[in-house]
Write a protein that holds these residues in place. Structure first.
Motif, short mmCIF file in Angstrom:
data_model
loop_
_atom_site.label_atom_id
_atom_site.label_comp_id
_atom_site.label_asym_id
_atom_site.label_seq_id
_atom_site.Cartn_x
_atom_site.Cartn_y
_atom_site.Cartn_z
N VAL A 232 36.41 -56.03 101.50
CA VAL A 232 35.72 -54.78 101.16
C VAL A 232 34.63 -54.48 102.18
CG1 VAL A 232 34.29 -53.64 99.42
CG2 VAL A 232 36.24 -55.02 98.71
N LEU A 233 33.91 -55.50 102.60
CA LEU A 233 32.84 -55.30 103.58
C LEU A 233 33.37 -54.75 104.90
CD1 LEU A 233 30.69 -58.52 103.05
CD2 LEU A 233 29.92 -56.17 102.70
N ALA A 234 34.60 -55.08 105.25
CA ALA A 234 35.18 -54.66 106.53
C ALA A 234 35.76 -53.25 106.48
CB ALA A 234 36.27 -55.64 106.95
N GLN B 289 38.63 -45.79 104.10
CA GLN B 289 39.32 -46.96 103.55
C GLN B 289 38.57 -47.56 102.36
OE1 GLN B 289 39.16 -49.67 106.87
NE2 GLN B 289 41.11 -48.95 107.71
N ARG B 290 37.35 -47.10 102.14
CA ARG B 290 36.45 -47.84 101.23
C ARG B 290 37.00 -47.94 99.82
NH1 ARG B 290 31.72 -44.15 103.79
NH2 ARG B 290 31.43 -45.30 105.72
N ASN B 291 37.36 -46.82 99.22
CA ASN B 291 37.89 -46.86 97.86
C ASN B 291 39.20 -47.62 97.79
OD1 ASN B 291 36.34 -45.59 95.73
ND2 ASN B 291 36.42 -43.74 96.95
N THR B 292 40.06 -47.40 98.77
CA THR B 292 41.37 -48.06 98.76
C THR B 292 41.21 -49.57 98.84
OG1 THR B 292 42.34 -46.15 99.87
CG2 THR B 292 43.60 -48.19 99.93
N ARG B 293 40.36 -50.04 99.76
CA ARG B 293 40.16 -51.49 99.90
C ARG B 293 39.52 -52.09 98.66
NH1 ARG B 293 39.50 -54.55 105.18
NH2 ARG B 293 40.95 -53.53 106.61
N LEU B 294 38.53 -51.37 98.12
CA LEU B 294 37.86 -51.89 96.93
C LEU B 294 38.84 -51.97 95.76
CD1 LEU B 294 35.34 -52.77 95.36
CD2 LEU B 294 34.83 -50.34 94.98
N THR C 38 42.41 -39.59 83.26
CA THR C 38 41.66 -40.75 83.75
C THR C 38 41.45 -40.57 85.25
OG1 THR C 38 43.74 -41.95 84.05
CG2 THR C 38 42.53 -42.33 82.00
N PRO C 39 40.50 -39.70 85.64
CA PRO C 39 40.29 -39.44 87.07
C PRO C 39 39.80 -40.68 87.80
CG PRO C 39 38.52 -38.49 85.76
CD PRO C 39 39.55 -38.97 84.80
N THR C 40 40.30 -40.88 88.99
CA THR C 40 39.85 -41.96 89.85
C THR C 40 39.10 -41.37 91.03
OG1 THR C 40 41.95 -41.93 91.04
CG2 THR C 40 41.75 -43.48 89.22
N PRO C 41 38.17 -42.10 91.64
CA PRO C 41 37.42 -41.56 92.76
C PRO C 41 38.35 -41.09 93.88
CG PRO C 41 36.44 -43.61 92.00
CD PRO C 41 37.76 -43.47 91.29
N CYS C 42 38.13 -39.87 94.35
CA CYS C 42 38.94 -39.32 95.43
C CYS C 42 38.04 -38.51 96.33
CB CYS C 42 40.06 -38.45 94.88
SG CYS C 42 41.11 -37.68 96.16
#
Length: 288
Positions: A227-229, A234-239, A46-50
């Motif tokens: 998420v907007l900030a 940080q984008r994937n982690t925050r989302l 189950t790959p996650t975006p990296c």
């Protein structure tokens, strides 16, 4: 590996290191013009975006570096590489590539001249790379506060744009069709700023403002703002964090579209955003 391949790899590394000295982030490419290193997550169930957060190479353009030691490591891990890519959209140059293709059956150079006449801009003297198929790559730079997306034939038939998240094949690279070369007289030119009128054409049309569903309330709006900030890295982690909180609080399904819109605004693609949110749903047991 044949001697000619070893020579091609050695030359590609030398050209890549030279590009890095000019402030360009590079990565090794195979003869097919694709990143030479395969994803380390290709066999994950189950790959996650990296984007390289795992610390291993094989994340495409996210491997690109200006550090000579790192570049040598990447090429050592890919001894079959015969070329290199130059990442677009990164500081200090914020490179934009105008790819004038010859495969579409249209005169892309004429199409660019027509656009220039219609919108009153001139392409300044800049770096031009000649492709083996007879096309041209024009190197331009963009302002640091604007993100130019990749596109294919959106500007005009046969004109592709390489922007943030994309890369250009570097001069000196050898592919299955031949060698990429810098046009005479342009190898030592600094990439010129993109004309403002052309830059306006390259930017996507503004989207309608996102709206947080009423059912999500203030908490939902706070997660969307979180998420907007997000900054790069940080984008994937925050989302993922925001989506987990949303599903745990029972507002996940209602907030999906607003989170996707916020992720798009922060720089993720829709595919990446939806994959990350789906991972959060599975993690919290709400994946159905």
């Amino acid at each position: 590996m044949a001697t000619t391949d070893r020579q091609a790899t050695t030359l590609a590394l030398a050209h890549a290191l030279s590009a890095a000295e000019r402030g360009l982030a590079v990565l090794p490419l195979s003869r097919t013009k694709l990143p030479a290193l395969r994803s380390p997550h290709r066999d994950d169930p189950t790959p996650t975006p990296c984007h390289g957060q795992c610390g291993r190479p094989g994340h495409g353009v996210h491997d690109a570096s200006r550090d000579p030691a790192r570049i040598r490591e990447l090429f050592a891990a890919a001894p079959w590489a015969t070329g290199y890519g130059i990442a677009c959209g990164l500081p200090p140059h914020h490179l934009i590539g105008i790819d004038l293709d010859t495969k579409s059956g249209t005169d892309s150079s004429a199409a660019l001249r027509e656009l220039a006449l219609r919108h009153l801009f001139t392409i300044p003297p800049t770096v031009v790379v000649l492709t083996p198929s007879g096309g041209r790559h024009l190197w331009l730079t963009g302002p640091p506060d604007l993100v130019v997306p990749n596109s294919a034939s959106r500007l005009a038939p046969g004109i592709d744009i390489r922007g943030a998240g994309g890369y250009l094949v570097g001069p000196g690279s050898r592919t299955g069709h031949g060698v990429y070369r810098t046009a005479p007289g342009t190898s030592h030119i600094v990439p010129a700023p993109c004309p403002r009128a052309l830059l306006r054409l390259l930017l996507p049309p503004p989207r309608a403002p996102y709206s947080t569903p009423p059912a999500a309330g203030d908490h939902g709006r706070g997660l969307v703002q979180f998420v907007l900030a997000a900054h790069e890295g940080q984008r994937n982690t925050r989302l993922f964090w925001a989506a987990c909180r949303a599903y745990e609080d029972g507002i996940g399904p209602a907030l999906v579209d607003a989170l996707v819109e916020a992720a798009l605004d922060s720089g993720l693609t829709e595919r990446e955003a939806r994959a990350t949110i789906a991972s959060a749903a599975r993690m919290t047991g709400r994946g159905g």
